[in-house]
Design an enzyme around this catalytic site. Structure first.
Site, PDB file in Angstrom:
ATOM      1  N   HIS A   1      -6.408 -11.418  13.865  1.00 51.67           N
ATOM      2  CA  HIS A   1      -4.991 -11.737  13.577  1.00 51.67           C
ATOM      3  C   HIS A   1      -4.244 -11.719  15.207  1.00 51.67           C
ATOM      4  CE1 HIS A   1      -5.744 -10.967   9.429  1.00 51.67           C
ATOM      5  NE2 HIS A   1      -6.024  -9.857  10.002  1.00 51.67           N
TER       6      HIS A   1
ATOM      7  N   GLU B   1       0.738  -1.173   0.074  1.00 47.09           N
ATOM      8  CA  GLU B   1      -0.106  -0.056  -0.059  1.00 47.09           C
ATOM      9  C   GLU B   1       0.947   1.379   0.089  1.00 47.09           C
ATOM     10  OE1 GLU B   1      -0.334  -2.387   2.055  1.00 47.09           O
ATOM     11  OE2 GLU B   1      -2.443  -2.734   2.903  1.00 47.09           O
TER      12      GLU B   1
ATOM     13  N   GLU C   1      -9.701  -5.018   4.584  1.00 42.34           N
ATOM     14  CA  GLU C   1      -9.385  -4.088   3.698  1.00 42.34           C
ATOM     15  C   GLU C   1      -8.255  -4.175   2.683  1.00 42.34           C
ATOM     16  OE1 GLU C   1     -11.168  -0.357   2.668  1.00 42.34           O
ATOM     17  OE2 GLU C   1     -11.704  -1.917   4.233  1.00 42.34           O
TER      18      GLU C   1
ATOM     19  N   ASP D   1      -5.893  -7.850   6.428  1.00 44.70           N
ATOM     20  CA  ASP D   1      -7.274  -7.795   6.888  1.00 44.70           C
ATOM     21  C   ASP D   1      -8.147  -7.619   5.617  1.00 44.70           C
ATOM     22  OD1 ASP D   1      -6.492  -5.112   5.838  1.00 44.70           O
ATOM     23  OD2 ASP D   1      -6.871  -4.202   7.758  1.00 44.70           O
TER      24      ASP D   1
ATOM     25  N   ARG E   1      -4.215  -3.478  13.069  1.00 42.91           N
ATOM     26  CA  ARG E   1      -5.897  -3.436  12.960  1.00 42.91           C
ATOM     27  C   ARG E   1      -6.051  -5.029  13.217  1.00 42.91           C
ATOM     28  NH1 ARG E   1      -4.387   0.253   9.026  1.00 42.91           N
ATOM     29  NH2 ARG E   1      -5.414   2.029   9.393  1.00 42.91           N
TER      30      ARG E   1
ATOM     31  N   ASP F   1      -2.249  -5.205   3.206  1.00 46.56           N
ATOM     32  CA  ASP F   1      -2.044  -5.905   4.741  1.00 46.56           C
ATOM     33  C   ASP F   1      -2.943  -6.853   4.813  1.00 46.56           C
ATOM     34  OD1 ASP F   1      -0.843  -3.563   5.477  1.00 46.56           O
ATOM     35  OD2 ASP F   1      -2.398  -2.104   5.894  1.00 46.56           O
TER      36      ASP F   1
ATOM     37  N   TYR G   1       0.940  -6.057  13.109  1.00 45.26           N
ATOM     38  CA  TYR G   1       0.041  -5.305  12.452  1.00 45.26           C
ATOM     39  C   TYR G   1      -1.047  -4.890  13.270  1.00 45.26           C
ATOM     40  CZ  TYR G   1      -3.455  -3.931   8.841  1.00 45.26           C
ATOM     41  OH  TYR G   1      -4.475  -3.277   8.145  1.00 45.26           O
TER      42      TYR G   1
END
Length: 907
Positions: free
Chosen positions: A343, A7, A84, A82, A298, A80, A296
């Site tokens: 996670h 990203e 998103e 997740d 989130r 990432d 990570y």
């Protein structure tokens, strides 16, 4: 070289370091596609088909990936780990396929890593997979729902409630929480109650403080002593009896550590301990993650990888010794609603490194990392061992009993490193006394009033020793008033007044906690929701507390009355659960969309016939107790105090604000701010027909409240004089404090300083739109001439010709000097890739970094004095990408010298 896409450029830089020259690592700069903000982007008549488009800022990033794939026909999506991140990978794959950059023979794989470390990245590259379409479908469902709610509900707000900006599926429910808490506070009526405490002396000469718990043989509840009279009787009952220790109960207790952080608890603790908002906390955590320092950020999981647990236990042993390492590792149960999206917890990637070991240059990163490290280490430490003691003190007849509680720390355990914060301190007079250490006492010990206790305790509970009556320190049954709190005392027995307190306003931490409890939103959404309700002007943050603005209150009342189902907590939580089922593969996402849209469309249609007057009448009705409280004297609270005929009601202004106005408008122009009436404010407010300040030369001088703020006026508006002299009141001058002298000073403007000595053209001083200034022109209405700013309002009335000439000359010189480089605040050094100086500059709208012709704003989260060259280069790259400018090119390396050809050996 396979093309790896992540990203952000910062993440790309870190990963490229681990992968080396065998890979090309590029950044997508977040999402490359989104739904256009126009009708039909989600086609509800065609199975909720979604029409995506590549953003103008993203086209160049997609092109860079397309160009890279021409060199090597292999794509690795490493966004990432997740929902998103999965969606970004899917968008990239779809966009590149449509551009034919991905061909039939192009190998495309998806890799994820929970931490950006060499081991994690290497392991992930060895275990590729395909894009998880169940997670993608969960994203599609959420994005479609947010579009359908926002795109269909927001226009209803614009038409029916002028000034309202937007509504959102989760945003509006979060706003409702803040508004309802504020209404609870406004409706709250404090209730008086009293507590009685005694300070007693033990046989060993030590003092022990105890609270009255039994009176007349009956256990006291909180409100059993409602006034000073009852408190005085209780004080006498305690002071008139002989007291002794009836029982000493000492029990060992363990206190276990909190689990490691997940997203919501990280945001809450960063708010409590560091004063960071959710957005700042997540932005800081993002930078720590991209630098490889933490996992990570989130996540809704609290479990920790076995190897990380072992590393934590090793770090504890090395730093604090074997006593602080429990016999068995601590295992925390994952509370995630959906295991597929859960996670590992948020933790350091290297447990052996505390904040001081990393030498982080940014203060916010250092503080947040320290918090994460301490919480993680503490979560695997030995429990704290305490001894909790309760001492019961009673009279012989057991008519009076008092209790003292305290604790002794036997072993600090995890508390040596970390203790979880608290959202709100306990109310005074409560039971939170466990922290006190008690003197040694035994059952049967006789206790007597402490001779020296009373004066000190007066100071303790009243807040100031000066309020104590010194000439009679132990009056029998005396009642005193001290700083608004009545204290009844006799001997060493003290009665203290309390009042119940309203529920506290939410902080970002407590609001996130409440949303989590209700099942509203998910870890990745909390920060953006907090940001949205503040940016929309619905909520303002004051000293860390969230207070609803007029707009936010009105939007909530409107939605609660006309779209009640969609701001209900249970409905929103149930919808989140359905979306979790989509990501788990247990429910088709279009089924969720279809069920939601069918009812929501009907609710939208029902409001189409509503008139604005109907909406305002409904809001007046719902908010009547708040806007028009009963004065208690039998008069109508909605009767206009100005004309005595019209009725007050809520109205909305074009600017979007709300106010209370009279129904007899325009004959009666009475207005007051939105909210309950404030007698003091109304007494000092400017009436609709102006406030008379005095007379000058036969003219009335009045101050009025105008559309653009308060102003002073000479004389009245008449047929002959439709525009009498007027002058705006400067913002720095409170209108309620304006007197006749200052009004006349304002009305004397513009002020003639005199003819300029060089050309004889008049020089004026005045107050303009942007503050005080001087003007060199034939008249103040002349658009030509030269203007120069003054330093203060006072200078408008005092500046002389010498000073004016100097300021005008400086202004002319600065005009002639346009194009000259401004002096930088700091020189950061040469651009590491392209060369050329990188500087920190002072701008009109805040500090920025400058390289070549690129200027990049420094975000509020970074102090200009602390910004590093790496941060500046990243900001410049992002700015160049957004503006379409050519990004800094790498310095050309000097051509390598050709080696002389080897001579052929003779055969």
């Amino acid at each position: 070289m396979p093309v790896v896409v992540v990203e952000s450029p910062a993440k790309a830089k870190t990963i490229n370091k681990y992968l080396g020259s065998d890979y090309t690592v590029l950044a997508s700069y977040g999402h490359v596609r989104d739904l256009p903000s126009k009708d039909g982007s989600v086609d509800t008549d065609d199975g909720f088909e979604m029409k995506w488009e590549i953003g103008s800022d993203s086209k160049k990033h997609v092109k860079a990936i397309v160009d890279a794939l021409k060199e090597d026909n292999a794509l690795i999506l490493a966004t990432d780990p997740d929902r998103e991140g999965e969606a970004i990978s899917w968008h990239l794959q779809e966009a590149l396929t449509s551009r034919k950059a991905i061909k039939k023979d192009t190998p495309v794989s998806r890799v994820t890593f929970n931490a950006i470390t060499k081991d994690a990245v290497t392991k992930a590259m060895a275990e590729p997979r395909q894009v998880d379409m169940e997670l993608v479908e969960a994203y599609l469902a959420r994005r479609a729902l947010d579009y359908l709610v926002g795109f269909n509900l927001s226009p209803v707000l614009w038409r029916k409630l002028p000034g309202a900006k937007s509504a959102g599926r989760v945003q509006s429910v979060c706003l409702r929480l803040v508004v309802e808490r504020e209404m609870e506070i406004e409706a709250f009526r404090p209730r008086e109650y009293w507590s009685v405490r005694a300070v007693l002396e033990t046989p060993r000469g030590q003092s022990i403080e105890a609270r009255l718990t039994v009176l007349g043989g009956k256990k006291l509840d909180r409100y059993d002593l409602p006034s000073a009279a009852e408190a005085g009787l209780a004080v006498q009952a305690v002071s008139s009896r002989k007291l002794k220790v009836a029982d000493v109960d000492a029990k060992p207790a363990n206190r276990n550590p909190s689990p490691p952080f997940m997203t919501s608890t990280l945001q809450q603790e960063a708010s409590r301990k560091l004063g960071m908002g959710a957005k700042q906390a997540m932005s800081t955590a993002q930078r720590l993650y991209e630098a490889g320092h933490i996992t990570y950020m989130r996540t809704d999981g609290i479990d920790m990888a076995p190897e990380a647990v072992a590393d934590a236990r090793g770090a504890i042993k090395d730093r604090y010794g074997d006593d602080y390492v429990p016999a068995n590792p601590r295992i925390y149960k994952n509370k995630a609603k959906n295991a597929q999206e859960a996670h590992e917890c948020v933790r350091p990637t290297d447990m052996s490194k505390a904040a001081a070991d990393l030498k982080l240059t940014e203060d916010d990163q250092r503080k947040l990392y320290d918090l994460i490290w301490k919480r993680t280490i503490a979560s695997q430490m030995e429990a704290a061992r305490l001894e909790r003691t309760t001492v019961t003190i009673a009279s012989d007849d057991r008519e009076v009993e008092l209790r003292a509680t305290g604790q002794v720390m036997l072993f600090d355990g995890f508390l040596k490193v970390y203790e979880e914060g608290r959202d709100d301190a306990p109310l005074s007079g409560g039971d939170d006394e466990d922290g006190k250490r008690l003197p040694q006492v035994h059952a049967g010990d006789a206790l007597k009033p402490s001779a020296q206790a009373l004066a000190a305790d007066y100071a303790k509970y009243s807040g100031a020793a000066d309020d104590v009556v010194e000439d009679d320190p132990t009056p029998s049954g005396d009642v005193r008033r001290s700083k608004g709190a009545i204290l009844a005392a006799s001997g060493a027995v003290l009665g203290q007044q309390h009042h119940t307190a309203p529920p506290p306003r939410y902080t970002e931490a407590t609001l996130v906690k409440r949303m989590e409890e209700l099942g509203i939103g998910r870890p990745s959404t909390y920060a953006s929701i907090m940001d949205t309700i503040q940016n929309r002007g619905y909520v303002v943050k004051d000293k860390g507390r969230l207070i609803p603005e007029d707009k936010g209150r009105l939007v909530t009342v409107f939605l609660s009355n006309y779209f009640n189902r969609y701001v209900q907590y249970d409905f929103t939580a149930d919808l989140e659960q359905q979306l979790d089922e989509v990501s788990a593969g247990d429910r088709p996402y279009k089924e969720v969309l279809d069920r939601f849209w069918r009812d929501f469309r009907a609710a939208i249609d029902e409001t189409s016939e509503l008139r604005i007057t109907e909406v305002l009448d409904k809001i007046n009705e719902v908010l009547e107790p708040h806007l028009f409280p009963d004065p208690g004297d039998g008069t109508d609270p909605r009767l206009c105090p100005n004309c005595g005929k019209g009725r007050l009601s809520m109205r909305t202004a074009r600017s979007g604000g709300a106010f209370i106005g009279c129904s007899a408008y325009p004959e009666c122009r009475y207005t007051r701010p939105f909210g309950p009436p404030d007698p003091e404010a109304e007494a000092s407010a400017i009436p609709p027909d102006g406030k008379l300040l005095g007379e000058d030369a036969g003219d009335e001088i009045r101050i009025f409240k105008g559309r653009f703020g308060p102003y002073v006026q000479r004389g009245k508006v008449t047929e002959e004089n439709k525009k009498p002299p007027r002058q705006s009141v400067p913002k720095d001058w409170p209108p309620e404090e304006l007197d006749m002298e200052r009004a006349l000073m304002l009305l004397s403007l513009p002020r003639q300083i005199g003819p300029h000595p060089e050309d004889g053209v008049m020089v004026w001083s005045n107050i303009g739109r942007y503050g005080p200034y001087i003007k060199h022109a034939e008249s103040t209405s002349d658009r030509g001439g030269t203007n120069a700013n003054l330093d203060s309002l006072d200078e408008v009335f005092t500046v002389g010709m010498n000073r004016a000439v100097q300021l005008l000359a400086e202004k002319v010189a600065s005009r002639g000097g346009r194009g000259q480089a401004a002096k930088p605040l700091r020189e950061l050094g040469e651009h590491p890739d392209a060369g050329g100086p990188v500087s920190v500059m002072k701008g009109k709208y805040g500090p920025y970094v400058k390289w070549d012709k690129i200027n990049a704003t420094i975000p509020d989260t970074i102090e200009p004095d602390a910004i590093t060259i790496d941060q500046a280069v990243e900001l410049i790259a992002e700015r160049a990408a957004k503006s379409g400018k050519k990004k800094p090119a790498a310095k050309k390396k000097p051509a390598a010298k050709k080696k002389p050809a080897a001579k052929k050996k003779a055969e």
